[in-house]
Design a protein around this motif. Structure first.
Motif, PDB file in Angstrom:
ATOM      1  N   GLU A   1      24.179  48.485  33.031  1.00  0.00           N
ATOM      2  CA  GLU A   1      24.416  47.527  33.756  1.00  0.00           C
ATOM      3  C   GLU A   1      23.034  47.151  34.256  1.00  0.00           C
ATOM      4  O   GLU A   1      22.710  45.699  35.234  1.00  0.00           O
ATOM      5  N   ALA A   2      21.975  48.305  34.804  1.00  0.00           N
ATOM      6  CA  ALA A   2      20.438  47.942  35.857  1.00  0.00           C
ATOM      7  C   ALA A   2      20.098  46.625  34.929  1.00  0.00           C
ATOM      8  O   ALA A   2      18.871  45.454  35.113  1.00  0.00           O
ATOM      9  N   TYR A   3      19.664  46.751  33.394  1.00  0.00           N
ATOM     10  CA  TYR A   3      19.219  45.731  32.854  1.00  0.00           C
ATOM     11  C   TYR A   3      19.739  44.145  33.041  1.00  0.00           C
ATOM     12  O   TYR A   3      18.964  43.179  33.155  1.00  0.00           O
ATOM     13  N   VAL A   4      20.827  43.978  32.947  1.00  0.00           N
ATOM     14  CA  VAL A   4      21.772  42.746  32.956  1.00  0.00           C
ATOM     15  C   VAL A   4      21.417  42.226  34.837  1.00  0.00           C
ATOM     16  O   VAL A   4      21.115  40.363  34.491  1.00  0.00           O
ATOM     17  N   GLY A   5      21.430  43.646  35.468  1.00  0.00           N
ATOM     18  CA  GLY A   5      20.970  42.621  36.973  1.00  0.00           C
ATOM     19  C   GLY A   5      19.396  42.237  36.770  1.00  0.00           C
ATOM     20  O   GLY A   5      19.703  41.892  37.993  1.00  0.00           O
ATOM     21  N   ALA A   6      19.299  42.755  36.122  1.00  0.00           N
ATOM     22  CA  ALA A   6      17.113  42.343  36.123  1.00  0.00           C
ATOM     23  C   ALA A   6      17.284  41.383  35.740  1.00  0.00           C
ATOM     24  O   ALA A   6      16.503  40.748  35.914  1.00  0.00           O
ATOM     25  N   VAL A   7      17.864  41.033  34.477  1.00  0.00           N
ATOM     26  CA  VAL A   7      17.346  39.528  34.152  1.00  0.00           C
ATOM     27  C   VAL A   7      18.405  38.532  33.712  1.00  0.00           C
ATOM     28  O   VAL A   7      19.369  38.218  34.091  1.00  0.00           O
ATOM     29  N   PRO A   8      17.594  36.448  34.095  1.00  0.00           N
ATOM     30  CA  PRO A   8      18.781  35.940  34.306  1.00  0.00           C
ATOM     31  C   PRO A   8      19.287  35.582  33.532  1.00  0.00           C
ATOM     32  O   PRO A   8      18.379  35.554  31.892  1.00  0.00           O
ATOM     33  N   GLU A   9      19.872  34.754  33.210  1.00  0.00           N
ATOM     34  CA  GLU A   9      20.828  34.253  31.995  1.00  0.00           C
ATOM     35  C   GLU A   9      21.049  35.516  30.287  1.00  0.00           C
ATOM     36  O   GLU A   9      20.878  34.937  29.426  1.00  0.00           O
ATOM     37  N   TYR A  10      21.471  36.885  30.796  1.00  0.00           N
ATOM     38  CA  TYR A  10      21.706  37.106  29.847  1.00  0.00           C
ATOM     39  C   TYR A  10      22.929  36.676  29.615  1.00  0.00           C
ATOM     40  O   TYR A  10      24.570  36.654  30.017  1.00  0.00           O
ATOM     41  N   GLY A  11      23.308  36.795  27.552  1.00  0.00           N
ATOM     42  CA  GLY A  11      24.433  36.622  27.483  1.00  0.00           C
ATOM     43  C   GLY A  11      24.155  35.969  25.717  1.00  0.00           C
ATOM     44  O   GLY A  11      22.948  36.899  25.089  1.00  0.00           O
TER      45      GLY A  11
ATOM     46  N   ARG B   1      10.822  35.956  28.838  1.00  0.00           N
ATOM     47  CA  ARG B   1      11.354  37.667  29.299  1.00  0.00           C
ATOM     48  C   ARG B   1       9.177  38.397  29.599  1.00  0.00           C
ATOM     49  O   ARG B   1       8.645  37.368  28.649  1.00  0.00           O
ATOM     50  N   ASP B   2       9.896  39.028  30.057  1.00  0.00           N
ATOM     51  CA  ASP B   2       7.926  39.955  29.620  1.00  0.00           C
ATOM     52  C   ASP B   2       8.226  41.082  28.545  1.00  0.00           C
ATOM     53  O   ASP B   2       9.613  41.722  28.486  1.00  0.00           O
ATOM     54  N   PHE B   3       7.064  41.839  28.272  1.00  0.00           N
ATOM     55  CA  PHE B   3       7.788  42.966  27.302  1.00  0.00           C
ATOM     56  C   PHE B   3       7.903  44.124  27.803  1.00  0.00           C
ATOM     57  O   PHE B   3       9.117  44.418  27.493  1.00  0.00           O
ATOM     58  N   GLU B   4       7.598  44.920  28.498  1.00  0.00           N
ATOM     59  CA  GLU B   4       8.759  45.795  29.334  1.00  0.00           C
ATOM     60  C   GLU B   4       9.854  45.786  29.071  1.00  0.00           C
ATOM     61  O   GLU B   4      10.905  46.810  28.631  1.00  0.00           O
ATOM     62  N   THR B   5      10.166  43.826  29.474  1.00  0.00           N
ATOM     63  CA  THR B   5      11.361  44.345  29.625  1.00  0.00           C
ATOM     64  C   THR B   5      12.396  44.208  28.420  1.00  0.00           C
ATOM     65  O   THR B   5      13.524  44.370  27.812  1.00  0.00           O
ATOM     66  N   LEU B   6      12.436  43.480  27.396  1.00  0.00           N
ATOM     67  CA  LEU B   6      12.647  43.411  26.008  1.00  0.00           C
ATOM     68  C   LEU B   6      12.363  44.919  25.282  1.00  0.00           C
ATOM     69  O   LEU B   6      13.001  45.035  24.520  1.00  0.00           O
ATOM     70  N   TYR B   7      11.335  45.648  25.629  1.00  0.00           N
ATOM     71  CA  TYR B   7      11.677  46.957  25.101  1.00  0.00           C
ATOM     72  C   TYR B   7      12.605  47.672  25.609  1.00  0.00           C
ATOM     73  O   TYR B   7      12.583  47.963  24.600  1.00  0.00           O
ATOM     74  N   LYS B   8      12.492  47.074  27.057  1.00  0.00           N
ATOM     75  CA  LYS B   8      13.741  48.138  27.443  1.00  0.00           C
ATOM     76  C   LYS B   8      15.221  47.932  26.586  1.00  0.00           C
ATOM     77  O   LYS B   8      16.049  48.794  26.462  1.00  0.00           O
ATOM     78  N   TYR B   9      14.946  46.762  26.521  1.00  0.00           N
ATOM     79  CA  TYR B   9      16.138  47.075  25.740  1.00  0.00           C
ATOM     80  C   TYR B   9      16.723  46.725  24.064  1.00  0.00           C
ATOM     81  O   TYR B   9      18.017  47.256  23.144  1.00  0.00           O
ATOM     82  N   LEU B  10      15.234  46.885  23.111  1.00  0.00           N
ATOM     83  CA  LEU B  10      15.271  47.882  21.962  1.00  0.00           C
ATOM     84  C   LEU B  10      15.647  49.324  22.026  1.00  0.00           C
ATOM     85  O   LEU B  10      16.846  49.471  21.074  1.00  0.00           O
TER      86      LEU B  10
END
Length: 464
Positions: free
Chosen positions: A395-405, A438-447
Motif C-alpha cells: 500500500e505504501a508503494y502504490v501510494g508513492a508511485v504514479p500510474e501504477y497498474g 521511476r528511480d532506482f530505489e523505487t524499483l528495487y523496493k518493487y523487487l
C-alpha cells in the motif's frame, strides 16, 4: 436487469436506489474456457492470433472487434489455402479467443502438456474496429517489451504501412492514408503482455486503438464500429499471421528494411525529446545505445525461424545486424558527432542509466533473483494476502508511485528477472526502457515486494 429497472423507476420518482450486495464465493480448482481453432501447417510450430472474449454488454470495440477480425482473418486464410491461392504454410496458425489475461494465463500454464507444438510469435487484436470520426484514436502497433526484442513489430508495421496506401493523389507512388496509425513502445493492459514474456519466446505485438472515448462505457456499441477499419485490421492480422507462418528469405530482406526504418524513427524521436530538454545528455546517450542494442537483438530473433544450416539466411541476418549499427552511426553522426556516434553504434559503452549509477557496483544489489511465475503479476495485493503476508509495504508503494497498474513499468521490469541478471542489472534495464519513469530505489523496493510475495527467489551459485 432487475437493478437497472429499479434505477429507472427510482429516477422517475426522484428517489435514490440503494443496493446491498453479498458475494458468496470460495476458491477451488477450476477451469477456463478458451475458444480455439487451428489452420494446420507443415510443422507443429504455431503463429497465434489472440483476441479476448469476455466483456459484458457495451463492448463492441473493446472485445468483439478483435474477435471479429481474428475470425475473418482465419476464414480468409482457410479459404485461400484450401483453394490453392496460397500454399500450405510451414507453421500452423492458431486462433485463440480467451477471457482477457486470465484465459491466456490458463493457456500458457498448459504449454508443456500440449505436445510438441510451439508458438513462435503472435498478434493480439484488442480494440481494432472503431470509427476514427470522433470515437477513437489511431490504429496502433504496440511493440514487444525490451526484454523480448523481436523483428515481429517491424513485420506488423510494414503491413500496416502498406495498408495505408489508400488513395493515389499525385503519381503511382503518391499514396495517402484514409485512416491514422502509429507504432508505440511496449505497454501492458492486454493478452500480449502474457505471451510476450521472454520465457515463452512468443513475441506478440498488440494491434489496438487509443485513446478510446467510449472505453468501458455503455456507448461502446456496434454502430460506433467502422467496416473500413475492421477490414484493415482483419487484413493486417491475416497477412501478418501467414507471413510469419511461411517466412522466407525474401521476407527477411523486407523485414530488415523495415527494422532499419523503425530504428531511424526511434532515434529521431529520441533526439527530439533530448532537444526539448526532457532528459540529460547522459541519459540520452544511454537511451540511444539501448535502442541500438535492442534493435540488433531484434534482428537476431530471425534465427529462430531458420534453424539448421541455412548459411545464406544466417549471413543475411548477420549483415542485417551490421547494417543496424552502420545506419545508426550515420544518423547519429549528424546529431552527436562522429566519435560519439561510432561509440554508440558499436556498442562500446555499457548503457547505464544515471539513476542507476550510484548502485551499479554496490554489492547490496548484486544478488540474482529468479522468477516463479510467467507473465506480468496481475494483482500483487491479492497474492500477498493469499500468502498471509502484510499488505502495508504494498500500500505504501502504490501510494508513492504514479500510474501504477497493469500497464506500468513495474510489469516490464518483471520480464528482466531471468535468473541471470542481478538486481542492479534488472532495475537498470527497466529504467532504460521506461526512460526514467521511476528511480532506482523505487524499483528495487518493487523487487523486494515480489520476494515478499514469494514470486521471486534468490539464486545462488548452486541454483535456486
Amino acid at each position: 436487469e432487475r437493478l437497472e429497472r429499479l434505477i429507472e423507476e427510482g429516477g422517475k420518482n426522484g428517489k435514490p436506489v440503494l443496493a446491498h450486495c453479498v458475494v458468496k464465493a470460495h476458491r477451488k480448482p477450476s477451469t477456463f474456457e478458451n475458444v480455439t481453432a487451428r489452420i494446420p501447417g507443415e510443422t507443429e510450430e504455431e503463429v497465434l492470433l489472440i483476441a479476448h472474449l469476455c466483456h459484458p454488454r457495451g463492448s463492441a470495440n473493446d472485445n468483439l472487434s478483435g474477435v471479429a477480425a481474428a475470425l475473418e482473418a482465419a476464414r480468409a486464410l482457410k479459404q485461400a489455402i484450401a483453394g490453392g491461392l496460397l500454399p500450405v504454410p510451414k507453421r500452423s496458425i492458431r486462433i485463440l479467443l480467451v477471457p482477457e489475461y486470465l484465459g491466456s494465463y490458463a493457456y500458457v500454464s498448459q504449454t508443456d502438456r500440449r505436445g510438441k507444438e510451439q508458438a513462435v510469435g503472435g498478434l493480439d487484436l484488442d480494440m481494432v474496429g472503431s470509427s476514427q470520426n470522433n470515437h477513437n484514436g489511431p490504429l496502433s502497433i504496440c511493440d514487444t517489451p525490451g526484454a523480448a526484442p523481436s523483428f515481429v513489430t517491424a513485420l506488423a508495421w510494414a503491413i500496416h504501412k502498406t495498408l495505408q496506401d489508400d488513395e493515389c493523389i499525385t503519381s503511382k507512388h503518391g499514396f495517402v492514408p484514409l485512416f491514422t496509425g502509429c507504432f508505440t513502445g511496449f505497454r501492458g493492459g492486454s493478452d500480449h503482455a502474457v505471451f510476450s514474456d521472454p520465457v515463452l519466446r512468443t513475441p506478440t505485438p498488440m494491434l489496438g486503438q487509443e485513446p478510446d472515448f467510449l472505453y468501458h462505457t455503455s456507448g461502446d456499441l456496434p454502430e460506433t464500429l467502422d467496416p473500413f477499419i475492421l477490414t484493415k485490421s482483419a487484413t493486417l492480422a491475416a497477412v501478418y499471421a501467414y507471413t510469419l507462418a511461411a517466412l522466407s528469405e525474401r521476407d527477411v530482406r523486407t523485414v530488415l528494411g523495415t527494422v532499419l526504418e523503425m530504428l531511424s524513427l526511434r532515434l529521431t524521436d529520441l533526439y527530439g525529446q533530448y532537444r526539448d530538454a526532457l532528459f540529460s545528455e547522459e541519459a540520452y546517450l544511454a537511451y540511444t545505445q539501448n535502442i541500438i542494442d535492442r534493435t540488433v537483438d531484434a534482428v537476431a530473433d530471425l534465427t529462430r525461424f531458420f534453424p539448421g544450416k541455412e548459411t545464406s539466411v544466417r549471413q543475411l541476418i548477420a549483415r542485417g545486424q551490421s547494417s543496424v549499427r552502420e545506419a545508426a552511426a550515420l544518423q547519429l553522426s549528424v546529431l552527436v558527432g562522429e566519435e560519439t556516434a561510432s561509440e554508440l553504434a558499436a556498442g562500446a559503452r555499457i548503457p547505464v542509466h544515471p539513476n542507476a549509477k550510484p548502485f551499479w557496483d554496490d554489492a547490496a544489489y548484486a544478488w540474482t533473483p529468479a522468477r516463479t511465475f510467467v507473465g506480468p503479476v496481475h494483482d500483487l495485493k491479492k497474492i500477498l494476502r493469499a500468502r498471509g503476508k502484510s499488505e502495508e509495504a504494498y500500500e505504501a508503494y502504490v501510494g508513492a508511485v504514479p500510474e501504477y497498474g497493469i500497464a506500468s513499468i513495474e510489469h516490464q521490469l518483471e520480464y528482466y528477472i531471468d535468473g541471470k541478471r542481478t538486481c542492479a542489472e534488472i532495475v537498470n534495464a527497466a529504467l532504460l526502457e521506461s526512460q526514467g519513469a521511476r528511480d532506482f530505489e523505487t524499483l528495487y523496493k518493487y523487487l523486494l515486494l515480489l520476494e515478499e510475495a514469494e514470486l521471486i527467489v534468490r539464486r545462488g551459485k548452486d541454483g535456486i
